[in-house]
Design a protein around this motif. Structure first.
Motif, short mmCIF file in Angstrom:
data_model
loop_
_atom_site.label_atom_id
_atom_site.label_comp_id
_atom_site.label_asym_id
_atom_site.label_seq_id
_atom_site.Cartn_x
_atom_site.Cartn_y
_atom_site.Cartn_z
N GLU A 55 30.00 53.25 70.09
CA GLU A 55 29.55 54.39 70.90
C GLU A 55 29.47 55.69 70.11
N ILE A 56 28.67 56.63 70.67
CA ILE A 56 28.86 58.05 70.35
C ILE A 56 29.44 58.66 71.63
N VAL A 57 30.65 59.19 71.51
CA VAL A 57 31.28 59.86 72.64
C VAL A 57 31.41 61.32 72.27
N THR A 58 31.10 62.20 73.21
CA THR A 58 31.24 63.62 72.89
C THR A 58 32.30 64.28 73.75
N LEU A 59 32.95 65.27 73.15
CA LEU A 59 33.93 66.08 73.86
C LEU A 59 33.38 67.50 73.80
N ILE A 60 33.02 68.03 74.98
CA ILE A 60 32.47 69.38 74.97
C ILE A 60 33.43 70.34 75.67
N VAL A 104 24.45 57.63 51.12
CA VAL A 104 24.59 59.05 51.46
C VAL A 104 23.37 59.83 50.93
N TYR A 105 22.95 59.50 49.70
CA TYR A 105 21.79 60.19 49.14
C TYR A 105 20.49 59.83 49.88
N GLU A 106 20.46 58.61 50.44
CA GLU A 106 19.29 58.24 51.26
C GLU A 106 19.28 59.03 52.57
N LEU A 107 20.47 59.13 53.18
CA LEU A 107 20.57 59.88 54.43
C LEU A 107 20.30 61.37 54.22
N PHE A 108 20.78 61.88 53.07
CA PHE A 108 20.65 63.31 52.78
C PHE A 108 19.97 63.52 51.43
N ILE A 129 23.29 62.04 62.66
CA ILE A 129 24.45 61.51 63.41
C ILE A 129 24.05 60.21 64.12
N LYS A 130 22.86 60.23 64.72
CA LYS A 130 22.36 59.02 65.40
C LYS A 130 22.17 57.87 64.41
N GLU A 131 21.61 58.20 63.25
CA GLU A 131 21.37 57.16 62.22
C GLU A 131 22.68 56.54 61.75
N ILE A 132 23.68 57.39 61.52
CA ILE A 132 24.98 56.89 61.05
C ILE A 132 25.56 55.94 62.11
N ASN A 133 25.41 56.33 63.37
CA ASN A 133 25.90 55.50 64.47
C ASN A 133 25.15 54.18 64.54
N ALA A 185 23.81 52.62 62.23
CA ALA A 185 24.17 51.75 61.11
C ALA A 185 25.58 51.16 61.28
N GLY A 186 26.25 51.46 62.41
CA GLY A 186 27.50 50.74 62.70
C GLY A 186 28.77 51.58 62.77
N THR A 187 28.67 52.89 62.65
CA THR A 187 29.88 53.71 62.71
C THR A 187 30.04 54.31 64.11
N THR A 188 31.21 54.15 64.67
CA THR A 188 31.52 54.73 65.98
C THR A 188 31.82 56.22 65.78
N ILE A 189 31.39 57.04 66.73
CA ILE A 189 31.51 58.50 66.52
C ILE A 189 32.13 59.21 67.71
N LEU A 190 33.10 60.07 67.40
CA LEU A 190 33.60 61.01 68.40
C LEU A 190 33.17 62.40 67.95
N LEU A 191 32.34 63.02 68.76
CA LEU A 191 31.67 64.26 68.39
C LEU A 191 32.18 65.41 69.26
N VAL A 192 32.76 66.40 68.62
CA VAL A 192 33.24 67.58 69.34
C VAL A 192 32.21 68.68 69.20
#
Ligand code: ATP
Length: 235
Positions: A28-33, A117-121, A177-181, A183-190
């Motif tokens: 998931e991408i879960v956000t805390l606002i 990382v260099y491909e992403l950025f 952020i979406k791309e990283i997610n 590709a398999g990384t779970t994200i908690l986004l504040v």
């Protein structure tokens, strides 16, 4: 993957989090606002082992991590991109990225992740020998995210990645952020930028003065009158 149950966190006598509970499921991408001072950074610092909850439980992949040392938490796969980026200003872009992998020993994996990382950025590749302190704000945000990716996290904690960035750069950062997610990384986004955060996340929590006051599906929250009035400027 991550389960926070009823945690209380204090700075001395000041209580910053009150019975906070939240969950992040794998993928998931879960956000805390929440507004300034609501307790968002405090929660991330508690998850990454920089603060200890006075009460409550934190379970990550089935193990309790409340109060565990920060280094052990990074090793177990949680990595944080702090607010205000905090790159090592006198070191080059590449040296900063290398530091992100300091707990790893799999040299081939490290090399592959550096390429990723260099491909992403691509901007970081162009500037790999430049000292990090001379990068623009957006580039420093990219570097801070790249450095966290180099730790090969299962769970990535992002603290206000949009802060202080021009609108176009905010869009770039969120699409990465979406791309990283994906590709398999779970994200908690504040985030304070509720509009962007709710548009990339599947689920969201709203925190006010240290308490979770609302939670649910990100799209539903985006449409709720309460969230629109308080966090989306009545949009
Ligand atoms: P912002 O968006 O402004 O960064 P935030 O939601 O991340 O806000 P926190 O930084 O978690 O908020 O702060 C929550 C509360 O804890 C605030 O009232 C803040 O003043 C307080 N606080 C934060 N750090 C400390 C500290 N080191 N000592 C005492 N109080 C602190």
């Amino acid at each position: 993957m991550l389960k926070v149950e009823n945690i209380d966190v204090f700075y001395g006598n000041i209580q910053a989090l009150r019975e906070v509970s939240l969950e992040v499921n794998e993928g998931e991408i879960v956000t805390l606002i929440g507004a300034n001072g609501a307790g968002k950074t405090t929660l991330l610092k508690t998850l990454s082992g920089l603060l200890k909850p006075k009460k409550g439980k934190i379970e990550y992949l089935g193990n309790s991590i409340a109060g565990k040392a920060a280094q052990g938490i990074v090793k177990s796969g949680i990595s944080q991109v702090p607010e205000g980026r905090r790159v090592f200003a006198n070191m080059s872009v590449e040296e900063n990225l290398d530091l992100g992998a300091y707990l790893r020993k799999d040299r081939d994996g490290i090399k592959r992740d550096m390429e990723r990382v260099y491909e992403l950025f691509p901007r970081l590749l162009e500037r790999k020998s430049q000292s990090a302190g001379t990068l623009s704000g957006g580039e420093q945000q990219m570097l801070a995210m790249g450095r966290a990716i180099m730790a090969k996290p299962k769970l990535l904690l992002l603290d206000e990645p949009s802060m202080g960035l021009a609108p176009l750069m905010v869009q770039t950062i969120f699409s990465i952020i979406k791309e990283i997610n994906e590709a398999g990384t779970t994200i908690l986004l504040v985030e304070q930028n509720a509009h962007m955060a709710l548009s990339v996340a599947q689920r969201a929590y709203v925190i006010e003065t240290g308490k979770v006051v609302l939670s649910g599906d990100a799209k539903e929250l985006q449409e709720s009158d309460e969230v629109r009035a308080a966090y989306l400027g009545g949009l």
